[in-house]
Design an enzyme around this catalytic site. Sequence first.
Site, short mmCIF file in Angstrom:
data_model
loop_
_atom_site.label_atom_id
_atom_site.label_comp_id
_atom_site.label_asym_id
_atom_site.label_seq_id
_atom_site.Cartn_x
_atom_site.Cartn_y
_atom_site.Cartn_z
N SER A 60 0.80 -1.22 0.00
CA SER A 60 0.00 0.00 0.00
C SER A 60 0.83 1.27 0.00
O SER A 60 0.36 2.33 -0.42
CB SER A 60 -0.94 0.02 1.22
OG SER A 60 -0.19 -0.11 2.41
N GLU A 105 -13.77 9.05 14.55
CA GLU A 105 -12.96 9.64 15.62
C GLU A 105 -11.67 10.27 15.10
O GLU A 105 -10.84 10.73 15.89
CB GLU A 105 -12.63 8.57 16.67
CG GLU A 105 -13.83 7.86 17.25
CD GLU A 105 -14.80 8.84 17.91
OE1 GLU A 105 -14.31 9.79 18.57
OE2 GLU A 105 -16.03 8.66 17.75
N HIS A 135 1.20 5.13 6.24
CA HIS A 135 0.77 5.49 4.90
C HIS A 135 0.98 6.97 4.61
O HIS A 135 0.97 7.80 5.52
CB HIS A 135 -0.69 5.08 4.69
CG HIS A 135 -0.88 3.61 4.79
ND1 HIS A 135 -1.38 3.01 5.92
CD2 HIS A 135 -0.61 2.62 3.91
CE1 HIS A 135 -1.42 1.71 5.74
NE2 HIS A 135 -0.95 1.43 4.53
#
Length: 250
Positions: A32, A210, A217
Amino acid sequence: MMLVRSVLVAVLTVGLSFSVAAAQRLHLVGDSTMSDKVNPAYPERGWGQLLPGFLSPEVEVINRAANGRSTRRFVNEGRWQALLDDLQAGDYVLIQFGHNDQKKSDPERYASVDKDYPAFLRQFIRQVQEKDATPMLASSICRRHFDENGELKLNLADYAQAARMVAKEEQVTFFDLQKLSCDFIQQQGPVNSQPYFIQVPADLYQKFPEGKTDNTHLTLQGASRIAQLFVRELKRQQHPLAAQVVRERL
């Protein structure tokens, strides 16, 4: 008239063939931190997503990186085979894993740093070379984890070292993005390094009511910075792809 037309067609055909042949393909394989992100409303970006902005249009960047993948999972899901099926002689393949390989609690992803991870990397190198393409290895980018003294925790160092050793033993180009990114983050410090990583406020995204602080990332700034580190390393190493770097700043 027919002769002139035939000559023009022949010239155009040769020109088109030359243009196609001149195009360079770079495949990105990883997790990712490298992958393309499809949601423009969320600030996360992968550094491979920003890489084309530094390179000539003559380079086709094919980003095969995917969220949550490790070496093992990339193989078991058939993603690696899909790359091999498409790979052409003369292509480049940049391989960067580690973040998910170290997750012992997830056997579908875990690849031990002393055995499985190096074995997968060697498999990747061998199979790319069998296609007359060029494999390259990169170490995982740094996580932004500081201790109470403001020192950066190098919690991916063992996987970075394993990738470095495999690259040395197999004599393939190595990009130490772990060291380059960790040095940069340490230099920036806990406060100034934050904008390069995800931090979203509460009550804005449904998935994170929240809010969320994510030290793995990358934001647009972070992804751009890692891509910049990579192209600068291409030039420092005088890699053949360095000739395709058209800018070092976006």
